[in-house]
Design an enzyme around this catalytic site. Structure first.
Site, mmCIF file in Angstrom:
data_model
loop_
_atom_site.group_PDB
_atom_site.id
_atom_site.type_symbol
_atom_site.label_atom_id
_atom_site.label_comp_id
_atom_site.label_asym_id
_atom_site.label_seq_id
_atom_site.Cartn_x
_atom_site.Cartn_y
_atom_site.Cartn_z
ATOM 1 N N MET A 191 64.805 32.324 5.771
ATOM 2 C CA MET A 191 66.097 32.019 5.844
ATOM 3 C C MET A 191 67.183 32.874 5.859
ATOM 4 S SD MET A 191 65.149 28.240 4.073
ATOM 5 C CE MET A 191 66.954 27.644 3.918
ATOM 6 N N ARG A 192 66.914 33.947 6.451
ATOM 7 C CA ARG A 192 67.950 35.202 6.473
ATOM 8 C C ARG A 192 68.162 35.435 7.811
ATOM 9 N NH1 ARG A 192 68.499 33.393 1.912
ATOM 10 N NH2 ARG A 192 68.406 34.300 -0.066
ATOM 11 N N HIS B 265 60.079 27.636 12.763
ATOM 12 C CA HIS B 265 61.239 26.845 12.481
ATOM 13 C C HIS B 265 61.080 25.123 12.581
ATOM 14 C CE1 HIS B 265 65.458 26.005 12.302
ATOM 15 N NE2 HIS B 265 65.340 25.076 13.312
ATOM 16 N N ASN C 68 58.826 34.046 13.520
ATOM 17 C CA ASN C 68 59.342 33.085 12.416
ATOM 18 C C ASN C 68 58.669 31.618 12.884
ATOM 19 O OD1 ASN C 68 60.408 31.967 10.071
ATOM 20 N ND2 ASN C 68 62.403 31.634 11.201
#
Length: 124
Positions: free
Chosen positions: A22-23, A41, A39
């Site tokens: 979350m960056r 999502h 990642n």
């Protein structure tokens, strides 16, 4: 203060894999490890990027959502898609039940994507 989220070790050769990070990853790190950071999502990107994707899908009255494993790039959830898993949003679903289904899908999708990527790397 400087912070380096990844160590320089054997793992770098295989890439770095994040979930819940979350960056936004800085450009210098992305340039150092192109197509090496992935990642997961909780939406079928490009739909519902960013925070609270599950809630966004639930509140949109969509009939399905899912999760996306993707390469990390300089944007927010805009990297090339590696793999997606769809889940239905049923009339009886609550946000909580939808997120439980999402977590199950994520636990299937992430290892599948890693296996796919590692097999591609081995076969080069």
């Amino acid at each position: 203060r400087s912070w380096t989220p990844f160590k320089h070790d054997f793992e770098v050769d295989r890439g770095k894999h994040v979930a819940g990070f979350m960056r936004i990853v800085k450009t210098d790190l992305l340039n150092r490890f192109p197509k090496k950071i992935i990642n997961i999502h909780p939406s079928l990107l490009p739909a519902f990027p960013g925070l609270d994707a599950g809630r966004q899908a639930f509140e949109s009255n969509a009939s399905e959502t899912g999760c996306t494993v993707h390469y990390v790039d300089a944007g927010m959830d805009t990297g090339d898609i590696i793999l997606q898993k769809k889940i239905s949003i049923d009339a009886t679903d609550t946000l909580e039940s939808l997120m439980q289904k999402m977590h199950i899908a994520e636990h299937i999708a992430y290892p599948e994507a890693l296996n796919l990527l590692f097999n591609l790397e081995i076969n080069r």
